[in-house]
Scaffold this active site. Structure first.
Site, mmCIF file in Angstrom:
data_model
loop_
_atom_site.group_PDB
_atom_site.id
_atom_site.type_symbol
_atom_site.label_atom_id
_atom_site.label_comp_id
_atom_site.label_asym_id
_atom_site.label_seq_id
_atom_site.Cartn_x
_atom_site.Cartn_y
_atom_site.Cartn_z
ATOM 1 C CB ALA A 4 46.982 1.621 74.809
ATOM 2 N N GLY A 21 58.785 -3.106 77.372
ATOM 3 C CA GLY A 21 59.144 -2.828 75.985
ATOM 4 C C GLY A 21 58.059 -3.276 75.018
ATOM 5 C CG ASN A 58 5.441 35.710 68.325
ATOM 6 O OD1 ASN A 58 6.303 35.548 67.474
ATOM 7 N ND2 ASN A 58 5.484 36.678 69.230
ATOM 8 C CB SER A 98 6.254 42.062 75.815
ATOM 9 O OG SER A 98 6.307 42.188 74.422
ATOM 10 N NE ARG A 138 58.092 12.081 76.359
ATOM 11 C CZ ARG A 138 58.451 11.821 75.102
ATOM 12 N NH1 ARG A 138 59.023 12.746 74.362
ATOM 13 N NH2 ARG A 138 58.216 10.635 74.586
ATOM 14 C CD GLN A 141 53.722 -4.219 78.520
ATOM 15 O OE1 GLN A 141 53.174 -3.148 78.215
ATOM 16 N NE2 GLN A 141 54.904 -4.572 78.066
ATOM 17 C CG ASP A 168 51.249 6.824 71.271
ATOM 18 O OD1 ASP A 168 51.305 6.099 70.259
ATOM 19 O OD2 ASP A 168 52.222 7.020 72.029
HETATM 20 C C1 UD1 Z 1 58.995 2.727 69.048
HETATM 21 C C2 UD1 Z 1 59.855 1.860 68.146
HETATM 22 C C3 UD1 Z 1 60.618 2.746 67.177
HETATM 23 C C4 UD1 Z 1 59.639 3.560 66.364
HETATM 24 C C5 UD1 Z 1 58.739 4.361 67.285
HETATM 25 C C6 UD1 Z 1 57.663 5.010 66.469
HETATM 26 C C7 UD1 Z 1 60.513 -0.088 69.421
HETATM 27 C C8 UD1 Z 1 61.562 -0.731 70.213
HETATM 28 N N1 UD1 Z 1 60.774 1.112 68.946
HETATM 29 O O1 UD1 Z 1 59.873 3.522 69.826
HETATM 30 O O2 UD1 Z 1 61.406 1.939 66.304
HETATM 31 O O3 UD1 Z 1 60.351 4.424 65.491
HETATM 32 O O4 UD1 Z 1 58.120 3.492 68.244
HETATM 33 O O5 UD1 Z 1 56.897 5.854 67.273
HETATM 34 O O6 UD1 Z 1 59.468 -0.681 69.196
HETATM 35 N N2 UD1 Z 1 54.217 0.344 74.869
HETATM 36 C C9 UD1 Z 1 53.560 -0.592 75.639
HETATM 37 N N3 UD1 Z 1 54.283 -1.330 76.515
HETATM 38 C C10 UD1 Z 1 55.624 -1.180 76.650
HETATM 39 C C11 UD1 Z 1 56.274 -0.212 75.864
HETATM 40 C C12 UD1 Z 1 55.552 0.540 74.972
HETATM 41 O O7 UD1 Z 1 52.355 -0.766 75.542
HETATM 42 O O8 UD1 Z 1 56.216 -1.908 77.465
HETATM 43 C C13 UD1 Z 1 53.431 1.141 73.910
HETATM 44 C C14 UD1 Z 1 53.385 2.611 74.245
HETATM 45 O O9 UD1 Z 1 52.263 2.910 75.044
HETATM 46 C C15 UD1 Z 1 53.282 3.236 72.868
HETATM 47 C C16 UD1 Z 1 54.000 2.267 71.963
HETATM 48 O O10 UD1 Z 1 54.052 1.056 72.663
HETATM 49 O O11 UD1 Z 1 51.941 3.341 72.425
HETATM 50 C C17 UD1 Z 1 55.413 2.728 71.593
HETATM 51 O O12 UD1 Z 1 56.182 2.829 72.751
HETATM 52 P P1 UD1 Z 1 57.292 3.928 72.921
HETATM 53 O O13 UD1 Z 1 57.960 3.719 74.194
HETATM 54 O O14 UD1 Z 1 56.723 5.249 72.613
HETATM 55 O O15 UD1 Z 1 58.298 3.481 71.742
HETATM 56 P P2 UD1 Z 1 59.439 4.362 71.152
HETATM 57 O O16 UD1 Z 1 60.594 4.336 72.048
HETATM 58 O O17 UD1 Z 1 58.918 5.663 70.730
HETATM 59 CA CA CA Z 2 56.829 7.021 71.168
#
Ligand code: UD1
Ligand code: CA
Length: 488
Positions: free
Chosen positions: A13, A84, A384, A412, A19, A79, A110
């Site tokens: 999270a 990633g 009442n 009343s 967006r 983090q 999410d």
């Molecule tokens: C990710 C997957 C993809 C999958 C998709 C499903 C990877 C590389 N890709 O892509 O294969 O189909 O989810 O929805 O895993 N988050 C962090 N820290 C970070 C990055 C992300 O906590 O550094 C969390 C985000 O808050 C989110 C989740 O990880 O809850 C997914 O991140 P998001 O960037 O949405 O991944 P996608 O690119 O959608």
């Molecule tokens: Ca996503």
């Protein structure tokens, strides 16, 4: 793997959620009575894990505070930079220490519709196959944006490839990575160190774990579910509304299958933690929210909003807006009734049309049928309260209580100036202003006796339509009198 091996769930999270275009962090937006994150944690808790970690980053003070409220036992891992999903899981894992063994399950903060039963079944499948890594997948009509599950000719999983890194051929694959993963903790801690960021997005991909495991000839598998919406994430408010409608559709259906009549599922909104008894009917335009409980054989609606309310068996709650209040068995409210926190309507009691109540207790069968404000009151059994009565509870500094005894009759258009006490079985006169306590069984009147000044309008408002109407009435009245006089 033994049954005793610990299970740790890591909830991601930390991502930005830009967006949503919101001051509120994405995972804190509500859906069906819980935050998105609350739903994810509910699913996580469903597998009875030994540890739950939430990885937070963006707007982390907000998220941290929320976590402390909804699930204080969750370990919060920070983090700092969102490098990633692979990096996020490494951060989460590190917070559990180097000695952690057993199974790690990754879910996203999410993804609100993931059912605890689905996560449980996924974990069971992972463990019963003795896999090093399992990925939860689904087939979708539009796989755009998702990581694709690449399988070998024999059906075994070979990799998950991100959209941006995929070949044209791989992009035609309709089986997507949900992001939900299970893997062996000891193996994963080491494998995550091998994940690099040499890819189209320059991110540390969690999905690289799959190809790493495959390269090491470890047992890897996919658990495909039919109900793809359980894997869907929320990125925009458009998706939030769509997912909320889907969540609601499922909740309403669950109640209908359990014996609740919902006349119009499309305009009925029921939060996830609400309970409703058998043979209760919910009429159109009704929201049943929060921790509301409704008994059996009740009728709720149309057009009612109930938040954290307790509604008894057989109650009727029509066009009512209420929160943190109780409506007893067989009691009625509405139409157009406002129940503010702390109100209790006794069994078979009534708060009727255009009545506002706050922090007031009504006894068994006590009634406030019309056009009243009852605040900070105690209304005894069977009492009442006449139409248009006001409990003047606020003296400008303090809130004071009004006590009405059992079987009392407040007439009343009374004003009860609190603190004041009307005894059991006492009566008050119409239009009274009650400032002093009334003894049991007494009648209290306060309005002065009526004084009628004849001919006042003709003298003081001559020539007005009122004066003309009065003159006409009086002359007819005179001739009536003449007739009566001559015949009697
Ligand atoms: C990710 C997957 C993809 C999958 C998709 C499903 C990877 C590389 N890709 O892509 O294969 O189909 O989810 O929805 O895993 N988050 C962090 N820290 C970070 C990055 C992300 O906590 O550094 C969390 C985000 O808050 C989110 C989740 O990880 O809850 C997914 O991140 P998001 O960037 O949405 O991944 P996608 O690119 O959608
Ligand atoms: Ca996503």
């Amino acid at each position: 793997m033994s049954e005793q091996a610990p299970v740790s769930v890591i909830v991601l999270a930390a991502g930005g959620g830009t967006r949503m275009r919101s001051k509120t962090m994405k995972v804190l937006h509500p859906l069906a009575g819980r935050s998105l994150l609350g739903h994810a944690l509910h699913a996580a808790r469903g597998v009875a894990p030994d540890h739950v970690v939430t990885v937070i980053g963006n707007q982390r003070e907000q998220v941290s505070e929320h976590l402390a409220q909804i699930d204080p036992d969750v370990v919060q891992a920070v983090q700092d930079q969102q490098l990633g999903t692979g990096h996020a899981v490494a951060v989460g894992l590190a917070s559990l220490g180097d000695a952690l063994a057993g199974t790690v399950v990754v879910v996203y903060g999410d993804v609100p519709l993931l059912a605890p039963e689905t996560l449980e079944a996924f974990l069971d499948d992972h463990r019963s196959h003795g896999r090093t890594l399992s990925v939860l997948t689904a087939r979708v009509d539009d796989p755009h944006g998702y990581g694709r599950v690449v399988r070998n000719a024999d059906g075994s999983v070979s990799a998950v490839v991100e959209e941006k890194d995929a070949t044209d051929e791989q992009r035609t694959i309709d089986e997507i990575n949900s992001g939900i993963l299970a893997f062996d903790a000891v193996w994963g801690r080491d494998a995550l160190r091998q994940v690099g960021n040499d890819n189209a997005q320059g991110e540390y991909y969690l999905t690289d774990l799959i190809s790493i495991a495959v390269t090491q000839s470890r047992p890897v598998g996919a658990y495909e579910i039919d109900d793809a919406v359980q894997t869907e994430g929320v990125n925009t408010r458009v998706q939030l509304a769509r997912m909320a409608a889907e969540a609601n559709r499922r909740i309403v259906e669950r109640h209908m299958l359990a014996g609740v009549t919902v006349v119009d599922p499309d305009t009925t909104w029921i939060d996830v933690d609400v309970s409703i008894g058998q043979d209760t009917t919910i009429l159109p335009g009704t929201q049943v929210l929060g921790a509301t409980t409704i008994g059996a054989d009740a009728v709720v609606g149309p057009d009612s909003t109930l938040t954290d309310m307790e509604i008894g068996d057989g109650a009727s709650v029509v066009r009512t807006h209420g929160s943190l209040s109780v409506v007893g068995a067989g009691a009625t409210t509405g139409p157009f009734t406002y129940l503010r926190p702390g109100t209790t309507v006794g069994e078979r009691g009534k708060l009727g049309a255009f009545v506002e109540a706050k922090n007031t207790r009504l006894g068994v069968g006590a009634k406030v049928p019309h056009l009243s404000y009852v605040g900070d009151g105690d209304i005894g059994d069977g009492a009442n309260i006449g139409a248009g009565t006001i409990f003047a509870n606020y003296d400008g500094v303090n809130k004071n209580r009004t006590r009405i005894g059992a079987q009392a009759r407040v007439s009343s258009n009374n004003t009860l100036v609190a603190p004041v006490d009307v005894g059991d079985g006492a009566f008050t006169g119409a239009g009274a202003t009650i400032r002093e306590d009334v003894e049991p069984g007494a009648l209290a009147v306060s309005a002065g006796s009526q004084r009628t000044i004849e001919g006042w309008v003709a003298r003081k408002r001559p020539g007005t339509p009122s004066a003309e109407a009065a003159e006409r009435a009086l002359s007819e009245h005179d001739s009536d009198d003449d007739v009566q006089e001559s015949t009697s």
